[in-house]
Design a protein around this motif. Structure first.
Motif, short mmCIF file in Angstrom:
data_model
loop_
_atom_site.label_atom_id
_atom_site.label_comp_id
_atom_site.label_asym_id
_atom_site.label_seq_id
_atom_site.Cartn_x
_atom_site.Cartn_y
_atom_site.Cartn_z
N ASN A 233 1.19 -1.04 0.20
CA ASN A 233 -0.14 -0.59 -0.04
C ASN A 233 1.17 1.26 -0.37
OD1 ASN A 233 -2.36 -1.97 0.78
ND2 ASN A 233 -2.88 -1.53 2.52
N GLU A 234 1.86 1.44 1.04
CA GLU A 234 2.84 3.17 0.76
C GLU A 234 3.58 2.88 -0.90
OE1 GLU A 234 6.52 2.78 3.84
OE2 GLU A 234 5.41 3.77 3.98
N LEU A 235 4.25 1.47 -0.79
CA LEU A 235 5.05 2.12 -2.32
C LEU A 235 3.93 2.33 -3.46
CD1 LEU A 235 6.96 -2.16 -3.02
CD2 LEU A 235 7.12 0.48 -2.14
N THR B 67 1.34 4.16 -3.22
CA THR B 67 1.18 5.01 -2.83
C THR B 67 1.93 5.98 -3.53
OG1 THR B 67 -0.68 4.70 -1.26
CG2 THR B 67 0.54 7.20 -1.29
N LEU B 68 3.09 5.81 -2.97
CA LEU B 68 3.85 6.86 -2.78
C LEU B 68 4.69 7.06 -4.43
CD1 LEU B 68 6.20 6.35 0.52
CD2 LEU B 68 4.50 8.56 -0.02
N ILE B 69 5.04 5.98 -4.69
CA ILE B 69 5.38 5.48 -6.62
C ILE B 69 3.96 6.75 -7.56
CG2 ILE B 69 6.16 4.54 -8.42
CD1 ILE B 69 7.26 2.27 -6.40
N SER B 70 2.73 6.27 -7.00
CA SER B 70 2.04 6.90 -8.15
C SER B 70 1.96 8.60 -8.03
CB SER B 70 0.83 6.59 -7.21
OG SER B 70 0.18 4.90 -7.62
N ALA B 71 2.43 8.63 -6.14
CA ALA B 71 2.66 10.31 -6.43
C ALA B 71 3.53 10.55 -6.96
CB ALA B 71 2.43 10.87 -5.11
N ALA B 72 4.98 10.10 -6.97
CA ALA B 72 6.01 10.90 -7.80
C ALA B 72 6.01 10.39 -9.08
CB ALA B 72 7.06 9.02 -7.78
N VAL B 73 5.19 9.31 -9.66
CA VAL B 73 4.73 9.60 -11.50
C VAL B 73 4.30 10.56 -11.94
CG1 VAL B 73 3.33 7.84 -12.97
CG2 VAL B 73 4.82 6.97 -11.48
N LYS B 74 2.85 10.82 -10.81
CA LYS B 74 2.16 12.35 -11.15
C LYS B 74 2.22 13.48 -11.29
CE LYS B 74 -2.60 10.06 -9.73
NZ LYS B 74 -3.22 9.41 -8.85
N LYS B 75 3.47 13.38 -9.93
CA LYS B 75 4.48 14.70 -9.86
C LYS B 75 5.26 14.84 -11.07
CE LYS B 75 8.40 16.39 -6.41
NZ LYS B 75 9.30 16.27 -6.86
N GLU B 76 6.28 14.20 -11.72
CA GLU B 76 7.34 14.04 -12.61
C GLU B 76 6.85 14.14 -14.02
OE1 GLU B 76 10.04 15.38 -11.75
OE2 GLU B 76 10.03 14.86 -9.54
N PHE B 77 5.07 13.65 -13.80
CA PHE B 77 5.09 13.64 -15.61
C PHE B 77 4.03 14.67 -15.54
CE2 PHE B 77 6.65 8.99 -16.01
CZ PHE B 77 7.53 9.71 -16.46
#
Ligand code: ZN
Ligand code: MN
Length: 252
Positions: free
Chosen positions: A238-240, A242-252
Motif C-alpha cells: 500500500n505504501e509503495l 501510494t508513494l510511487i503513484s504520487a511520484a509518477v503524477k508529480k514528474e509527469f
C-alpha cells in the motif's frame, strides 16, 4: 476499468493510449534467480510487475511485459550464480536490451516511460541502457523515470517490519521484504513451511573470484525471512503504490 496490460491491447488501442492520452508506460525489470527454498525463481520480475500494475491502475498507465532476465546475481545481494535456475545476462546484453526497448517506445510515441527495477544487480546496466538510448534519440519528447521500488519504503514501515533492525536491502534477498510482498500478491507461490532460519550471511569487505560459495548460506537466503507476514506485505505494498503513484503524477 481501463486495461493496464500492454500486451492485451491491439496496436490501435495502444496507439490511442500512448499518443492521444499520453499514458505512462511501465517497464518492469527483474531476474530469473534463486530466491531460497520458499520463493519462486521469478520473484524479482513478479514483484516489479505487481508493483507496476498497482501504480498503472492509479495513473491510467500501461504495463509492458517484464524483462524477466537480469544481470548476474552477486553473492552479497542475490546469493551468486551457483544455484540452478539463476539464469543471467551479461551486462551489455541487458544494457542493449534496455536501449533497444526504450528506442522502440520512443518511436511509437511514448512520452512517459517508467522503468521499475526489482533486481538489485540491474541498476547500473539499466542506467547504461537508458543513457545509450537517450544519446541515440537526441532531442526527444520522451521522459524516463527509473526506480528501484524498495527505495520508496519509509523509515516507519521498515521499523515495523524489522523490530530488531533493518539489515539493508542487499541482505534482504529472499528475506522479509520480498517474502512479505509475495505473501500479499501471490500467497500460493510462497512455501511457508520451507522458510529457512539461517543467520545473516557473514561477508568479507571484498570479493574473491572464483566466488567463495561457502560465504553464501546454503539456502541462498541472505537474512532470515521468518518474520515475513502477509500483513507486513499488505502495508508495504500500500505504501509503495501510494508513494510511487504520487511520484509518477508529480514528474509527469
Ligand atoms: Zn529478489
Ligand atoms: Mn534479485
Amino acid at each position: 476499468m481501463k486495461e493496464t496490460l500492454m500486451n492485451r491491447l491491439t496496436w490501435m488501442e495502444y496507439q490511442e493510449r500512448v499518443r492521444d492520452e499520453q499514458a505512462p508506460v511501465f517497464l518492469p525489470v527483474g531476474a530469473l534467480e534463486q530466491h531460497g527454498p520458499h520463493l519462486p525463481l521469478g520473484t524479482d520480475a513478479i514483484l516489479s510487475t505487481a508493483v507496476a500494475e498497482g501504480v498503472a491502475g492509479a495513473t491510467s498507465g500501461l504495463v509492458a511485459p517484464a524483462m524477466a532476465y537480469g544481470y548476474k546475481s552477486q553473492p552479497k545481494c542475490g546469493g551468486g550464480q551457483h544455484s540452478p535456475g539463476t539464469t543471467s545476462l551479461d551486462a551489455m546484453t541487458l544494457a542493449h536490451t534496455v536501449r533497444d526497448t526504450v528506442r522502440e517506445f520512443a518511436r511509437h510515441g511514448v512520452k512517459k516511460l517508467v522503468i521499475v527495477n526489482g533486481h538489485y544487480e540491474n541498476q547500473w546496466f539499466l542506467i547504461e541502457g537508458i543513457n545509450l538510448a537517450m544519446r541515440e534519440l537526441g532531442k526527444t519528447p520522451l521522459t524516463i523515470m527509473r526506480l528501484e521500488y524498495w527505495d520508496f519504503f519509509t523509515p516507519p514501515t521498515l521499523a515495523k517490519a524489522f523490530p530488531d533492525g533493518f539489515p539493508g536491502y542487499a541482505l534482504e534477498h529472499a528475506a522479509v521484504l520480498e517474502t512479505s510482498m509475495m505473501l500479499h500478491y501471490h500467497p500460493e507461490l510462497v512455501r511457508l513451511d520451507r522458510i529457512p532460519n539461517d543467520p545473516p550471511a557473514d561477508f568479507q569487505p571484498y570479493d574473491i573470484y572464483p566466488t567463495r560459495t561457502e560465504w553464501v548460506p546454503p539456502s541462498g537466503v541472505l537474512s532470515s525471512a521468518k518474520s515475513a507476514t502477509r500483513e507486513k506485505g499488505t502495508a508495504m505494498v500500500n505504501e509503495l503504490t501510494t508513494l510511487i503513484s504520487a511520484a509518477v503524477k508529480k514528474e509527469f
